[in-house]
Scaffold this active site. Sequence first.
Site, short mmCIF file in Angstrom:
data_model
loop_
_atom_site.label_atom_id
_atom_site.label_comp_id
_atom_site.label_asym_id
_atom_site.label_seq_id
_atom_site.Cartn_x
_atom_site.Cartn_y
_atom_site.Cartn_z
N SER A 8 63.38 -27.54 -97.58
CA SER A 8 64.10 -26.69 -98.53
C SER A 8 65.52 -27.14 -98.85
O SER A 8 66.10 -26.66 -99.82
CB SER A 8 64.12 -25.25 -98.02
OG SER A 8 62.84 -24.68 -98.10
N VAL A 9 66.10 -28.04 -98.07
CA VAL A 9 67.41 -28.57 -98.43
C VAL A 9 67.34 -29.22 -99.81
O VAL A 9 68.31 -29.23 -100.57
CB VAL A 9 67.90 -29.58 -97.36
CG1 VAL A 9 69.24 -30.17 -97.74
CG2 VAL A 9 67.99 -28.91 -96.00
#
Length: 218
Positions: A8-9
């Site tokens: 998700s970064v």
Amino acid sequence: CNYFEPGSVFKIVTASACLQEKTSSMEDVFFCENGNWYVRGHTLHDHHGHGRLTFREVIEKSSNIGTVKAAMILGEGRLYKYVKLFGFGEKTGIELPGEISGVVRPLNQWSKYSITAIPMGHEIGITPIQLVCATAVIANKGALVKPRIISKIVDSKGQAIREFTPITKRKVISEETAAKVTQMLEGVVIRGTGANARVPGYRTAGKTGTASKIEPNG
């Protein structure tokens, strides 16, 4: 240097692309299917179920479903363009041995499912230094800067013999877009999944993510 799926970064890239191309605004609302969405032959999950979220909240709460819906409006071609603009799939040029390019498949090798995976950091292999440089684009007001490990060389008296100034490789997003993404990432720390990154006395921006790595048994 090994590569990994960033998870998700990587939503930093997706959010930046959507805002820069004006396909979504920070206040656009997405229905996040209460945590389960069957799309392109697969079920996409959120860690916590959500209903209607603004795009700002989608990033704050790290909704996979909301992120993918925004990315599908953006489209595969423009998403791929920004993946490359942010420096993925190429070496950063840092003065250290063993750097690799990572894995970014060309657009003609994407499956019908790729647009539901790449926006949240799956189906892509990146290196830690690539991730640092891409995140720094937001801090650098939209510019991708070549990383360096030496600021200057000094003699025995402390006088600078040679200084290495920052080199901007290219402009990735506008300063205005970078400011909006910064607000989003501040929200991650203030109201979202990144509360543990708060630093007393400082404004902090960040993004949580869970990397996927290959186990020895596959």
